[in-house]
Design an enzyme around this catalytic site. Structure first.
Site, PDB file in Angstrom:
ATOM      1  N   ARG A 112       3.009 -18.455  -1.420  1.00 12.74           N
ATOM      2  CA  ARG A 112       1.807 -17.731  -0.962  1.00 12.74           C
ATOM      3  C   ARG A 112       1.149 -18.629   0.067  1.00 12.74           C
ATOM      4  NH1 ARG A 112      -2.673 -14.453  -4.303  1.00 12.74           N
ATOM      5  NH2 ARG A 112      -0.982 -12.966  -4.044  1.00 12.74           N
ATOM      6  N   HIS A 155       2.353  -8.548   2.484  1.00 11.71           N
ATOM      7  CA  HIS A 155       2.368  -8.746   1.022  1.00 11.71           C
ATOM      8  C   HIS A 155       3.467  -7.853   0.422  1.00 11.71           C
ATOM      9  CE1 HIS A 155       1.137  -9.985  -2.809  1.00 11.71           C
ATOM     10  NE2 HIS A 155      -0.066  -9.476  -2.911  1.00 11.71           N
ATOM     11  N   GLN A 174       3.829  -6.864  -3.462  1.00 13.37           N
ATOM     12  CA  GLN A 174       2.798  -5.927  -3.899  1.00 13.37           C
ATOM     13  C   GLN A 174       3.239  -4.481  -3.659  1.00 13.37           C
ATOM     14  OE1 GLN A 174      -0.464  -6.570  -5.269  1.00 13.37           O
ATOM     15  NE2 GLN A 174      -0.238  -4.380  -5.629  1.00 13.37           N
ATOM     16  N   ASP A 233      -8.399  -1.879  -0.363  1.00 18.12           N
ATOM     17  CA  ASP A 233      -8.339  -3.319  -0.663  1.00 18.12           C
ATOM     18  C   ASP A 233      -9.662  -3.938  -0.211  1.00 18.12           C
ATOM     19  OD1 ASP A 233      -7.449  -5.875  -1.323  1.00 18.12           O
ATOM     20  OD2 ASP A 233      -6.109  -6.092   0.402  1.00 18.12           O
ATOM     21  N   CYS A 275      -4.697  -3.151  -4.888  1.00 13.41           N
ATOM     22  CA  CYS A 275      -3.801  -4.245  -5.298  1.00 13.41           C
ATOM     23  C   CYS A 275      -4.478  -5.201  -6.275  1.00 13.41           C
ATOM     24  CB  CYS A 275      -3.315  -4.998  -4.067  1.00 13.41           C
ATOM     25  SG  CYS A 275      -4.669  -5.715  -3.114  1.00 13.41           S
ATOM     26  N   ARG A 310       3.806  -5.394 -10.970  1.00 22.23           N
ATOM     27  CA  ARG A 310       4.149  -6.626 -10.251  1.00 22.23           C
ATOM     28  C   ARG A 310       5.237  -7.368 -11.031  1.00 22.23           C
ATOM     29  NH1 ARG A 310       0.570  -8.885  -6.716  1.00 22.23           N
ATOM     30  NH2 ARG A 310       2.345 -10.217  -6.218  1.00 22.23           N
TER      31      ARG A 310
HETATM   32  N1   CP Z   1      -2.595  -8.490  -5.940  1.00 22.95           N
HETATM   33  C1   CP Z   1      -2.402  -9.813  -5.954  1.00 22.95           C
HETATM   34  O1   CP Z   1      -1.567 -10.364  -5.243  1.00 22.95           O
HETATM   35  O2   CP Z   1      -3.179 -10.484  -6.865  1.00 22.95           O
HETATM   36  P1   CP Z   1      -3.357 -12.049  -6.993  1.00 22.95           P
HETATM   37  O3   CP Z   1      -4.085 -12.530  -5.770  1.00 22.95           O
HETATM   38  O4   CP Z   1      -4.166 -12.221  -8.253  1.00 22.95           O
HETATM   39  O5   CP Z   1      -2.009 -12.697  -7.105  1.00 22.95           O
HETATM   40  N1  NVA Z   2      -5.803  -8.612   1.242  1.00 22.71           N
HETATM   41  C1  NVA Z   2      -6.032  -9.445   0.096  1.00 22.71           C
HETATM   42  C2  NVA Z   2      -4.960  -9.226  -0.943  1.00 22.71           C
HETATM   43  C3  NVA Z   2      -5.144 -10.025  -2.185  1.00 22.71           C
HETATM   44  C4  NVA Z   2      -4.056  -9.795  -3.184  1.00 22.71           C
HETATM   45  C5  NVA Z   2      -6.065 -10.900   0.514  1.00 22.71           C
HETATM   46  O1  NVA Z   2      -5.234 -11.320   1.320  1.00 22.71           O
HETATM   47  O2  NVA Z   2      -6.950 -11.614   0.042  1.00 22.71           O
END
Ligand code: CP
Ligand code: NVA
Length: 307
Positions: free
Chosen positions: A106, A133, A136, A228, A267, A295
């Site tokens: 990540r 992502h 997701q 989101d 998400c 997930r």
């Molecule tokens: N939706 C998602 O990726 O959640 P987290 O940031 O908790 O991993």
């Molecule tokens: N768009 C959000 C998704 C989190 C899972 C972010 O990047 O923070």
């Protein structure tokens, strides 16, 4: 053709039949887990998980997923590796490849996960970048199939800030034959780069892809409404952006403008009563916790297929 050895960084790298294979495997693994049938297909395998940003779902679902598949996952926190002291992503990728069978990362810039994949000799999974992502959206499409029975021909309307999640929706849902509409205020619409890529996919798969600046127009005839956060991780909060996005809030009035059996997705983490009201999030149209659960199953499928 097998997906073994492939990176899972960008959904546009995959053909429809390959994403179908991931979804079918995800449904199958979910059934197996519910029936408590053993499925330890990754016995003795290790997953390195690099997190440059916070996470609840991604971290827990990958770690538990590896355990259920008979393998093991290592959590590498932002300040806990030599990456924080300047060791390059390329060197880190080569080292981790000597110990582990797969790497999940990540990151902030999308080029960081691309760089990791370039230097790793084991498959790399994108656990979220500023641009995409993909894991997701696999879980989301699994959830849509569970609730609607299919994907092709359904309309998904994403309303709110154009970000990594909407970008992956534009790719993944288009590849699977869904009609995609993005409803975002001016200034927060999809970037030229994702528009170019998604438009090419929509031509190839003969699907409709639209961007509108009106939330009501966006959700007309929608089978799925998705939203989101206004501010993604790493973005600075601003009153200007909040004011622009507030009219795109997913609330009861907006949901009533879509099909009567619309499902509402997010998400998570959600900012209750900002992008999504609690009334809708906890209401009958919401499938947000099914998404969160999936997930686990979708990522187990990705791991089982690429490792
Ligand atoms: N939706 C998602 O990726 O959640 P987290 O940031 O908790 O991993
Ligand atoms: N768009 C959000 C998704 C989190 C899972 C972010 O990047 O923070």
């Amino acid at each position: 053709m097998s997906l073994k050895g492939r990176n899972f960084v960008d959904l546009a790298d995959f053909e429809r039949f390959e994403l179908r294979q991931v979804l079918d495997t995800a449904h199958d693994l979910k059934r197996k887990q519910k029936r408590e049938e053993p499925h330890e297909v990754l016995k003795g395998k290790s997953l390195a998980m690099i997190f440059m940003k916070s996470s609840t779902r991604t971290r827990v679902s990958f770690e538990v997923g590896m355990t259920q598949l008979g393998g093991h996952a290592l959590y590498l926190e932002p300040g806990g590796t030599q990456l924080g002291r300047g060791e390059t992503i390329g060197d880190t990728a080569q080292v981790l490849s000597r110990y582990c069978d797969v790497i999940m990362a990540r990151v902030y810039g999308h080029d960081e996960v691309v760089d990791l994949a370039k230097h790793a000799s084991v498959p790399v999974i994108n656990g979220l970048s500023d641009f995409l992502h993909p894991c997701q959206i696999m879980a989301d499409m699994q959830t849509i199939e569970e609730h609607k029975g299919n994907l092709e021909g359904l309309k998904i309307s994403y309303v709110g800030d154009s970000n990594n999640v909407s970008n992956s929706i534009m790719q993944g849902c288009t590849i699977m034959g869904m009609e995609v509409t993005i409803g975002s205020p001016k200034g927060y619409t999809p970037s030229d780069s994702i528009m170019k890529r998604a438009t090419a996919l929509s031509k190839r798969y003969k699907t409709k892809l639209k961007v509108v600046n009106d939330p009501v127009e966006a959700v007309k005839d929608a089978d799925v409404i998705y939203t989101d956060t206004f501010f993604s991780m790493g973005q600075e909060k601003s009153k200007e952006k909040e004011d622009a996005l507030m009219p795109f809030q997913v609330n009861k009035t907006l949901v009533e403008k879509a099909k009567s059996d619309v499902i509402v997705m997010h998400c998570l983490p959600a900012h209750r009563d900002e992008e999504l009201t609690s009334e809708v999030m906890d209401g009958p149209h919401s499938v947000v916790f099914d998404q969160a659960e999936n997930r686990l199953h979708a990522q187990k499928a990705i791991l089982a297929l690429i490792v």
